[in-house]
Design a protein around this motif. Structure first.
Motif, PDB file in Angstrom:
ATOM      1  N   PRO A  39     -23.167  20.018  21.999  1.00  0.00           N
ATOM      2  CA  PRO A  39     -24.985  19.405  21.443  1.00  0.00           C
ATOM      3  C   PRO A  39     -25.283  17.967  21.148  1.00  0.00           C
ATOM      4  O   PRO A  39     -26.501  17.505  20.790  1.00  0.00           O
ATOM      5  CB  PRO A  39     -24.153  19.575  20.010  1.00  0.00           C
ATOM      6  N   ARG A  40     -24.983  17.084  22.122  1.00  0.00           N
ATOM      7  CA  ARG A  40     -24.612  15.583  21.676  1.00  0.00           C
ATOM      8  C   ARG A  40     -26.012  14.931  22.370  1.00  0.00           C
ATOM      9  O   ARG A  40     -25.547  15.957  24.029  1.00  0.00           O
ATOM     10  CB  ARG A  40     -23.831  15.529  21.994  1.00  0.00           C
ATOM     11  N   TRP A  41     -27.151  14.283  22.078  1.00  0.00           N
ATOM     12  CA  TRP A  41     -28.077  14.122  23.224  1.00  0.00           C
ATOM     13  C   TRP A  41     -29.296  15.554  23.487  1.00  0.00           C
ATOM     14  O   TRP A  41     -29.680  15.471  24.677  1.00  0.00           O
ATOM     15  CB  TRP A  41     -28.382  13.483  24.357  1.00  0.00           C
ATOM     16  N   ARG A  42     -29.025  16.473  22.405  1.00  0.00           N
ATOM     17  CA  ARG A  42     -30.513  16.932  22.738  1.00  0.00           C
ATOM     18  C   ARG A  42     -32.204  16.207  22.785  1.00  0.00           C
ATOM     19  O   ARG A  42     -32.269  15.177  22.013  1.00  0.00           O
ATOM     20  CB  ARG A  42     -30.624  18.239  21.253  1.00  0.00           C
ATOM     21  N   GLY A  43     -32.778  16.544  23.494  1.00  0.00           N
ATOM     22  CA  GLY A  43     -34.166  16.245  23.478  1.00  0.00           C
ATOM     23  C   GLY A  43     -34.238  15.440  24.879  1.00  0.00           C
ATOM     24  O   GLY A  43     -34.038  15.795  26.244  1.00  0.00           O
ATOM     25  N   ALA A  44     -34.954  14.444  24.889  1.00  0.00           N
ATOM     26  CA  ALA A  44     -36.034  14.146  26.163  1.00  0.00           C
ATOM     27  C   ALA A  44     -35.532  12.564  26.678  1.00  0.00           C
ATOM     28  O   ALA A  44     -35.482  13.020  28.218  1.00  0.00           O
ATOM     29  CB  ALA A  44     -37.328  13.415  25.429  1.00  0.00           C
TER      30      ALA A  44
ATOM     31  N   LEU B 174     -35.258  23.079  20.231  1.00  0.00           N
ATOM     32  CA  LEU B 174     -35.388  22.112  21.343  1.00  0.00           C
ATOM     33  C   LEU B 174     -33.531  22.537  21.743  1.00  0.00           C
ATOM     34  O   LEU B 174     -32.744  21.524  20.741  1.00  0.00           O
ATOM     35  CB  LEU B 174     -34.996  20.279  20.201  1.00  0.00           C
ATOM     36  N   ASP B 175     -33.328  22.431  22.646  1.00  0.00           N
ATOM     37  CA  ASP B 175     -32.125  22.181  23.647  1.00  0.00           C
ATOM     38  C   ASP B 175     -30.491  22.717  22.227  1.00  0.00           C
ATOM     39  O   ASP B 175     -30.061  22.381  22.669  1.00  0.00           O
ATOM     40  CB  ASP B 175     -31.693  21.139  23.668  1.00  0.00           C
ATOM     41  N   THR B 176     -31.383  24.446  21.419  1.00  0.00           N
ATOM     42  CA  THR B 176     -30.474  24.886  20.694  1.00  0.00           C
ATOM     43  C   THR B 176     -29.937  26.318  21.307  1.00  0.00           C
ATOM     44  O   THR B 176     -28.728  26.442  20.589  1.00  0.00           O
ATOM     45  CB  THR B 176     -30.432  24.864  19.240  1.00  0.00           C
ATOM     46  N   GLY B 177     -29.832  26.632  22.701  1.00  0.00           N
ATOM     47  CA  GLY B 177     -29.225  28.097  22.962  1.00  0.00           C
ATOM     48  C   GLY B 177     -27.741  27.268  23.725  1.00  0.00           C
ATOM     49  O   GLY B 177     -27.529  26.326  22.988  1.00  0.00           O
ATOM     50  N   PRO B 178     -28.086  28.615  23.640  1.00  0.00           N
ATOM     51  CA  PRO B 178     -25.652  29.105  24.156  1.00  0.00           C
ATOM     52  C   PRO B 178     -25.486  28.832  26.009  1.00  0.00           C
ATOM     53  O   PRO B 178     -26.536  28.267  26.498  1.00  0.00           O
ATOM     54  CB  PRO B 178     -26.094  30.371  24.199  1.00  0.00           C
TER      55      PRO B 178
ATOM     56  N   ALA C 127     -33.945  10.835  21.601  1.00  0.00           N
ATOM     57  CA  ALA C 127     -36.235  10.127  21.310  1.00  0.00           C
ATOM     58  C   ALA C 127     -36.573   9.266  22.626  1.00  0.00           C
ATOM     59  O   ALA C 127     -35.213   8.961  23.224  1.00  0.00           O
ATOM     60  CB  ALA C 127     -35.659   9.200  20.239  1.00  0.00           C
ATOM     61  N   LYS C 128     -37.722   9.866  23.123  1.00  0.00           N
ATOM     62  CA  LYS C 128     -38.136   9.589  24.555  1.00  0.00           C
ATOM     63  C   LYS C 128     -38.311   7.916  23.940  1.00  0.00           C
ATOM     64  O   LYS C 128     -38.798   7.738  23.100  1.00  0.00           O
ATOM     65  CB  LYS C 128     -39.586  10.177  24.392  1.00  0.00           C
ATOM     66  N   ILE C 129     -37.764   7.563  25.194  1.00  0.00           N
ATOM     67  CA  ILE C 129     -37.673   6.250  25.392  1.00  0.00           C
ATOM     68  C   ILE C 129     -39.566   5.769  25.589  1.00  0.00           C
ATOM     69  O   ILE C 129     -40.373   6.031  26.083  1.00  0.00           O
ATOM     70  CB  ILE C 129     -37.381   5.862  27.081  1.00  0.00           C
TER      71      ILE C 129
END
Length: 315
Positions: free
Chosen positions: A121-126, A151-155, A211-213
């Protein structure tokens, strides 16, 4: 298997090519609308769209997939895309850096599998690749995951690790992860077709968000430790490009390394062909490749021929 593919940049295009080469039937590709790009700001098709058109695959480019969007055009395009998906009776949707949120109505049509460039789960997101380098992570990787509304929480289905080298930039690490993700998604679909694809819930511990850059982050603060700035230079290469300012002129910094030195933050301590050493809040940073407005990327020695820096200060 009949596979619908949703993605936009080169990271996703690598996976699409791999699926095509592996012989999967791909009746439809979803990708972002064409965007202005280049100096002439001409509309340019996404990398995924270019691959799809080369192989005669139907392409849809809705502004949204939410049929309840407030904007009438977005809602209309979403409804049309939803109807097209329903008509295909496909087995799975593969998603990679698509850029649009998949609503429940889309997720419910068929299983959706995502190629994500981090060790969840490290670095979920954009921006997982940028943030991994910026934070000094020693490794990252690719997670093949099932998609749900979070947000990127799936198995997690498949995970492969990649070491982050000191010389890695977002550009070089992107290419490694894109190639790895392409290989992994082919294997994942083969396992899925046999009913052998595992699915493990993500742990609750260790969750971070990438987070988005933004372009605002490009400005370097030389009051920070040199090691932090070194990571930022690498993380922001190729986008948005780390930046300093000298006498009001913006200078992009494309390559650097920590160095020995002490002085007022931003002060140029030495400048020669070996590099431009700039004092930081802790230690110093040796600038190795720079670019002035309208110019080319140049090694430090060449850059200094037209832009002397000795005795000056980065603001």
């Amino acid at each position: 298997m009949k596979v619908v593919f949703a993605g936009t940049p080169e990271f996703a295009a690598c996976a699409l090519r791999a699926l095509i080469d592996a012989g999967f039937e791909i009746p439809l590709v979803l990708t972002q609308p064409d965007r202005p790009a280049g100096r002439g700001m001409q509309l340019q098709a996404s990398s995924v769209k270019q691959v799809a058109l080369e192989h005669g695959i139907e392409v849809l480019q809705p502004l949204s997939l939410r049929t309840d969007a407030k904007d009438p055009q977005r809602a209309e395009e979403a409804a049309a895309a939803h109807a097209r998906l329903l008509s295909l009776d496909y087995d799975v949707m593969v998603v990679a850096a698509y850029g649009l949120i998949l609503p429940r109505s889309t997720l419910d049509i068929a299983p959706c599998i995502n190629i994500h460039g981090s060790l969840l789960p490290r670095w979920r997101g954009a921006a997982p690749i940028h943030r991994a380098i910026e934070s000094g992570d020693v490794e990252t990787g690719v997670t093949i995951m099932g998609m749900e509304e979070g947000l990127d929480t799936g198995p997690m289905m498949l995970i492969e690790r990649v070491a982050i080298d000191d010389a890695d930039t977002t550009g070089t690490l992107h290419d490694k992860l894109a190639a790895l993700g392409a290989t992994m998604i082919v294997e994942a679909l083969r396992l899925l077709s046999r009913g052998e694809l595992p699915a493990t819930p993500q742990p609750e511990e260790g969750v971070t968000y990438a987070a988005k850059i933004s372009k605002d982050e490009a400005k370097l603060d030389f009051g920070l430790p040199a090691v932090d700035l070194w990571r930022k230079v690498r993380a922001f290469n190729p986008f948005p490009g780390a930046q300093g300012s000298v006498n009001g002129t913006a200078v992009k910094i494309w390559n650097a390394e920590p160095a020995q030195g002490r002085g007022e933050p931003g002060q140029v301590l030495s400048a020669d062909a070996a590099g431009i050493v700039v004092a930081c809040g802790d230690g110093a940073l040796r600038l190795l490749q720079l670019q002035k407005p309208g110019g080319k990327r140049l090694a430090a020695g060449e850059f200094l021929k037209s832009f002397p820096l000795q005795g000056l200060k980065f603001e």
